[in-house]
Design an enzyme around this catalytic site. Structure first.
Site, PDB file in Angstrom:
ATOM      1  N   GLU A 121     129.535  14.594  15.453  1.00  0.00           N
ATOM      2  CA  GLU A 121     128.497  14.498  14.426  1.00  0.00           C
ATOM      3  C   GLU A 121     127.950  13.073  14.463  1.00  0.00           C
ATOM      4  O   GLU A 121     128.650  12.124  14.103  1.00  0.00           O
ATOM      5  CB  GLU A 121     129.108  14.822  13.068  1.00  0.00           C
ATOM      6  CG  GLU A 121     128.168  14.880  11.907  1.00  0.00           C
ATOM      7  CD  GLU A 121     128.905  15.190  10.614  1.00  0.00           C
ATOM      8  OE1 GLU A 121     128.463  14.661   9.568  1.00  0.00           O
ATOM      9  OE2 GLU A 121     129.904  15.935  10.628  1.00  0.00           O
ATOM     10  N   ASP A 145     126.526   9.180   0.714  1.00  0.00           N
ATOM     11  CA  ASP A 145     127.557   8.491   1.478  1.00  0.00           C
ATOM     12  C   ASP A 145     128.386   7.569   0.594  1.00  0.00           C
ATOM     13  O   ASP A 145     127.868   6.908  -0.304  1.00  0.00           O
ATOM     14  CB  ASP A 145     126.925   7.664   2.606  1.00  0.00           C
ATOM     15  CG  ASP A 145     126.241   8.528   3.637  1.00  0.00           C
ATOM     16  OD1 ASP A 145     126.645   9.695   3.779  1.00  0.00           O
ATOM     17  OD2 ASP A 145     125.306   8.044   4.303  1.00  0.00           O
TER      18      ASP A 145
END
Length: 280
Positions: free
Chosen positions: A62, A73
């Site tokens: 990824e 995040d």
């Protein structure tokens, strides 16, 4: 292996290239490992070397595309992404990263906030990713009901599209999201941002149970919070794939803080532990 997976309920799900990777791991008697790293951290060349390490150790790589407003995040991935942007990483670098993974024998998807794809041009991004050997996109902030342009581009360039569901997702939302996916379904194990956690999520097994009750044919990857082999082993008991990001990014941050940013030995150590975990 066929493009689709069929169940007793006669439903089909388009496995695409990435879903077939998960099914191959299952045929090998284990679960799949998905590893995340940003392109561009600590700088582009070292990030490509690190992604090649992932290609050797993981079933699916990824590739994170750094973004200036990474609302999903946690602090570890934010720090790496912000540093990459400061040091000049550009959207086009993600295609070099996909090519590096493909040349190393790996399979790559890109994790990106949708604004970057729109700014580049949706069809152009899909075209260039496919040309570089990439297999698809994970789009955390794009919902299927807003993805008409991405449906067209991903179909035109044979790319997988991986959407996300969370413990808060309704059964209706889960079913419609599965229908929009090709490849597999990304299930977030917790409500919140990415990050290393000391204990596995208790919500994740219930979320997977709900998904399988609705659509048993879809491969499911669990992400957010897995940081070591023991947690990977727990997650592999109920999911098709274990997704790890922050724990891998942390090894690069530690190496940079130690003054040896090109030292990937810590990354290799964590990958070996995680590989052992998904293999039980």
């Amino acid at each position: 292996m066929s493009e689709t997976s069929t169940t007793d309920t006669a439903r089909t799900f388009a496995l695409g290239r990435t879903g077939r990777v998960f099914r191959q791991a299952e045929a090998d008697g284990r679960k799949a490992l998905v590893g995340f790293l940003h392109v561009g951290y600590p700088e582009v060349a070292t990030s490509l070397a690190a992604l090649r390490e992932l290609a050797q150790a993981c079933d699916l790589v990824e590739i994170g595309l750094p973004y200036s407003d990474p609302v999903m995040d946690g602090p570890v991935i934010q720090r790496a992404g912000t540093s990459a942007l400061t040091r000049g990483v550009r959207t086009r670098d993600v295609f070099a990263a996909a090519e590096a993974v493909a040349e190393a024998g790996g399979n790559a998807v890109v994790m990106t906030y949708w604004n970057l794809v729109e700014h580049y041009g949706v069809d152009a991004f899909a075209r260039d990713l496919a040309a570089a050997g990439g297999s698809g996109l994970i789009t955390p902030d794009l919902t299927p009901d807003e993805a008409e342009e991405w449906f067209a581009a991903s179909d035109a360039h044979d790319l997988d599209r991986i959407f996300l569901v969370a413990p808060s997702s309704s059964d209706e939302r889960i079913a419609s999201t599965v229908d929009a996916c090709r490849g597999w379904l990304y299930a977030t194990s917790v409500m919140g941002v990415t990050g290393v956690r000391s204990e596995s999520s208790t919500a994740a097994p219930e979320l997977v149970r709900r998904i399988r009750a609705l659509r048993p044919e879809v491969p499911i990857g669990i992400g957010l919070g897995v940081s070591n082999g023991a947690q990977a082993r727990e997650t592999a008991e109920y999911a098709d794939a274990v997704i790890v990001g922050s724990a891998l990014v942390r090894t690069l941050i530690d190496a940079e803080d130690a003054g040896t940013p090109d030292d990937l030995s810590g990354l290799r150590e964590v990958l070996a532990d995680l590989r052992a975990g998904v293999r039980g």
